[in-house]
Write a protein that holds these residues in place. Sequence first.
Motif, PDB file in Angstrom:
ATOM      1  N   ARG A   1       0.841  -1.294  -0.046  1.00 13.83           N
ATOM      2  CA  ARG A   1       0.013  -0.088   0.012  1.00 13.83           C
ATOM      3  C   ARG A   1       1.006   1.215  -0.006  1.00 13.83           C
ATOM      4  NH1 ARG A   1      -3.296  -3.077   3.374  1.00 13.83           N
ATOM      5  NH2 ARG A   1      -2.290  -2.093   5.290  1.00 13.83           N
ATOM      6  N   VAL A   2       1.987   1.230   0.869  1.00 15.05           N
ATOM      7  CA  VAL A   2       2.997   2.140   0.652  1.00 15.05           C
ATOM      8  C   VAL A   2       3.638   2.491  -0.599  1.00 15.05           C
ATOM      9  CG1 VAL A   2       4.746   3.303   1.973  1.00 15.05           C
ATOM     10  CG2 VAL A   2       2.985   2.164   3.314  1.00 15.05           C
ATOM     11  N   LEU A   3       4.071   1.371  -1.133  1.00 15.85           N
ATOM     12  CA  LEU A   3       4.671   1.501  -2.337  1.00 15.85           C
ATOM     13  C   LEU A   3       3.744   1.900  -3.516  1.00 15.85           C
ATOM     14  CD1 LEU A   3       7.327   0.957  -4.108  1.00 15.85           C
ATOM     15  CD2 LEU A   3       6.502  -1.417  -4.459  1.00 15.85           C
ATOM     16  N   ASP A   4       2.621   1.509  -3.458  1.00 17.68           N
ATOM     17  CA  ASP A   4       1.542   1.845  -4.360  1.00 17.68           C
ATOM     18  C   ASP A   4       1.373   3.398  -4.384  1.00 17.68           C
ATOM     19  OD1 ASP A   4      -0.244   1.438  -6.561  1.00 17.68           O
ATOM     20  OD2 ASP A   4      -1.978   1.622  -5.010  1.00 17.68           O
TER      21      ASP A   4
ATOM     22  N   PHE B   1       8.207   5.047 -14.095  1.00 15.61           N
ATOM     23  CA  PHE B   1       7.719   3.454 -13.953  1.00 15.61           C
ATOM     24  C   PHE B   1       7.089   2.879 -14.987  1.00 15.61           C
ATOM     25  CE2 PHE B   1       7.772   5.379  -9.494  1.00 15.61           C
ATOM     26  CZ  PHE B   1       8.823   4.773  -9.012  1.00 15.61           C
ATOM     27  N   THR B   2       7.647   1.620 -15.050  1.00 18.13           N
ATOM     28  CA  THR B   2       6.813   0.632 -16.241  1.00 18.13           C
ATOM     29  C   THR B   2       5.396   0.769 -15.850  1.00 18.13           C
ATOM     30  OG1 THR B   2       8.775   0.000 -17.015  1.00 18.13           O
ATOM     31  CG2 THR B   2       6.859  -1.389 -17.258  1.00 18.13           C
ATOM     32  N   ARG B   3       4.487   0.414 -16.532  1.00 20.15           N
ATOM     33  CA  ARG B   3       2.960   0.788 -16.094  1.00 20.15           C
ATOM     34  C   ARG B   3       2.232  -0.405 -16.711  1.00 20.15           C
ATOM     35  NH1 ARG B   3       0.108   5.357 -16.986  1.00 20.15           N
ATOM     36  NH2 ARG B   3      -1.130   5.187 -15.089  1.00 20.15           N
ATOM     37  N   TYR B   4       1.331  -1.156 -16.058  1.00 21.28           N
ATOM     38  CA  TYR B   4       0.329  -1.891 -16.764  1.00 21.28           C
ATOM     39  C   TYR B   4      -0.976  -1.093 -16.890  1.00 21.28           C
ATOM     40  CZ  TYR B   4      -3.255  -5.587 -17.172  1.00 21.28           C
ATOM     41  OH  TYR B   4      -4.258  -6.074 -17.663  1.00 21.28           O
ATOM     42  N   VAL B   5      -1.646  -0.782 -18.048  1.00 20.89           N
ATOM     43  CA  VAL B   5      -2.676   0.005 -18.223  1.00 20.89           C
ATOM     44  C   VAL B   5      -3.654  -0.831 -19.312  1.00 20.89           C
ATOM     45  CG1 VAL B   5      -3.672   2.081 -18.931  1.00 20.89           C
ATOM     46  CG2 VAL B   5      -1.378   1.935 -17.827  1.00 20.89           C
ATOM     47  N   ASP B   6      -4.675  -1.248 -18.852  1.00 22.70           N
ATOM     48  CA  ASP B   6      -5.764  -1.733 -19.830  1.00 22.70           C
ATOM     49  C   ASP B   6      -5.158  -3.136 -20.675  1.00 22.70           C
ATOM     50  OD1 ASP B   6      -7.507   0.007 -18.969  1.00 22.70           O
ATOM     51  OD2 ASP B   6      -6.963   1.446 -20.515  1.00 22.70           O
ATOM     52  N   GLY B   7      -4.424  -3.837 -19.911  1.00 21.50           N
ATOM     53  CA  GLY B   7      -3.981  -5.233 -20.858  1.00 21.50           C
ATOM     54  C   GLY B   7      -2.557  -4.868 -21.205  1.00 21.50           C
TER      55      GLY B   7
ATOM     56  N   GLN C   1      -5.760  -4.569  -9.997  1.00 24.19           N
ATOM     57  CA  GLN C   1      -5.280  -2.992 -10.237  1.00 24.19           C
ATOM     58  C   GLN C   1      -5.093  -2.933 -11.848  1.00 24.19           C
ATOM     59  OE1 GLN C   1      -2.016  -2.420  -7.543  1.00 24.19           O
ATOM     60  NE2 GLN C   1      -3.048  -0.782  -6.481  1.00 24.19           N
ATOM     61  N   ASN C   2      -5.815  -1.591 -11.985  1.00 24.74           N
ATOM     62  CA  ASN C   2      -5.493  -1.005 -13.365  1.00 24.74           C
ATOM     63  C   ASN C   2      -5.766   0.337 -13.351  1.00 24.74           C
ATOM     64  OD1 ASN C   2      -5.421  -0.831 -16.298  1.00 24.74           O
ATOM     65  ND2 ASN C   2      -7.573  -1.220 -16.538  1.00 24.74           N
TER      66      ASN C   2
ATOM     67  N   PRO D   1       0.101 -14.578 -16.471  1.00 23.23           N
ATOM     68  CA  PRO D   1       0.574 -14.104 -17.646  1.00 23.23           C
ATOM     69  C   PRO D   1       1.770 -13.216 -17.268  1.00 23.23           C
ATOM     70  CG  PRO D   1      -1.292 -12.729 -16.924  1.00 23.23           C
ATOM     71  CD  PRO D   1      -1.219 -13.945 -16.134  1.00 23.23           C
ATOM     72  N   ALA D   2       2.758 -13.027 -18.321  1.00 24.95           N
ATOM     73  CA  ALA D   2       3.843 -12.147 -18.186  1.00 24.95           C
ATOM     74  C   ALA D   2       3.585 -10.800 -17.816  1.00 24.95           C
ATOM     75  CB  ALA D   2       4.715 -12.245 -19.160  1.00 24.95           C
ATOM     76  N   THR D   3       2.263 -10.306 -18.172  1.00 21.99           N
ATOM     77  CA  THR D   3       1.996  -8.923 -17.746  1.00 21.99           C
ATOM     78  C   THR D   3       1.887  -8.595 -16.401  1.00 21.99           C
ATOM     79  OG1 THR D   3      -0.197  -9.538 -18.261  1.00 21.99           O
ATOM     80  CG2 THR D   3       0.918  -8.254 -20.184  1.00 21.99           C
TER      81      THR D   3
END
Length: 302
Positions: free
Chosen positions: A144-147, A159-165, A193-194, A212-214
């Motif tokens: 939670r702190v890191l997020d 940062f690298t992000r995961y967004v909508d798949g 999370q997205n 998945p690798a994502t």
Amino acid sequence: MHNVDRYLSENPGGRRLARAVVAWIMFAVLLIAPQAGVAAAAPAVAPLPRAHAHNDYLHDRPLYDALAQGFTSVEADVYPGLQSTDLSVAHAPWEIRPQRTLRSLYLDPLRQIVAANGGTVLPGYTGEFQLLIEMKWDAPTAYRVLDDLTRDPQYAGLFTRYVDGRVIRGPVTIGLLTAFTDGTDLRTTLAAQNPRSAFVIGAPNDLGTGIPATLMPEINADWAKLFRWRGEGAMPDAERRTLTELVDRAHREGKRIRFWGVPEQPGAARKALWDMQYDTGVDRIATDHLSDLAEYLRQRSS
């Protein structure tokens, strides 16, 4: 002075050269006083995509010593911090110090380096730079702190992000390990999370489960639990097959693989262990001996 200004305005190449000179001067200042919070570009050293700094925070200059050798992956152990808005970096709870936080040792320096270096951690390196974070205790609170930290506007674009798949690559990719738990709750949290700016580091038994690798781009494995071979003599055929098959399985799923707990006593046995990992396609070789591994990898790639 006006002649210099006119030259730079009329010559794009000259402007690029001037920016590069400024970046290297800033890095030279950093080498003199890295703890003074001076922003600087990373050193002019060939990046090592397969080099991982195990327990990086234990070096004299966390992050900077690894970057000076061209490492592209560093590891920090964290605990929920003395302040609720940061994480403490330490190997054990009794080693926690107020000034040694994830923000001060890694996030702020990386932000400054990327800004000074034109958008990358290492000059000219377009591959992935990983900040591997092992949450040693109370992973839900630590995450939670890191997020919250990754959503701080001052780190926008870092940062690298995961967004909508999709995975949108940034200068720094955060990989998460947990200790004392199997990580299941963390995976559930991240999978839901997205967007998010962190990815789970898995274990060998995660292969073939459909993750998945994502969500889980890397597998970490304990060498001592899988292999008896310690670098002396030839690796037994059965163990080599196990190693090769494990690497191949990870790669078929689009995942990287790294081993920890590999014996590191300098000498012929260590070189044999590094050779075996290198030759079988292990993606990142971990070490506490930064300059030794850097020299080895440069010799192998020359």
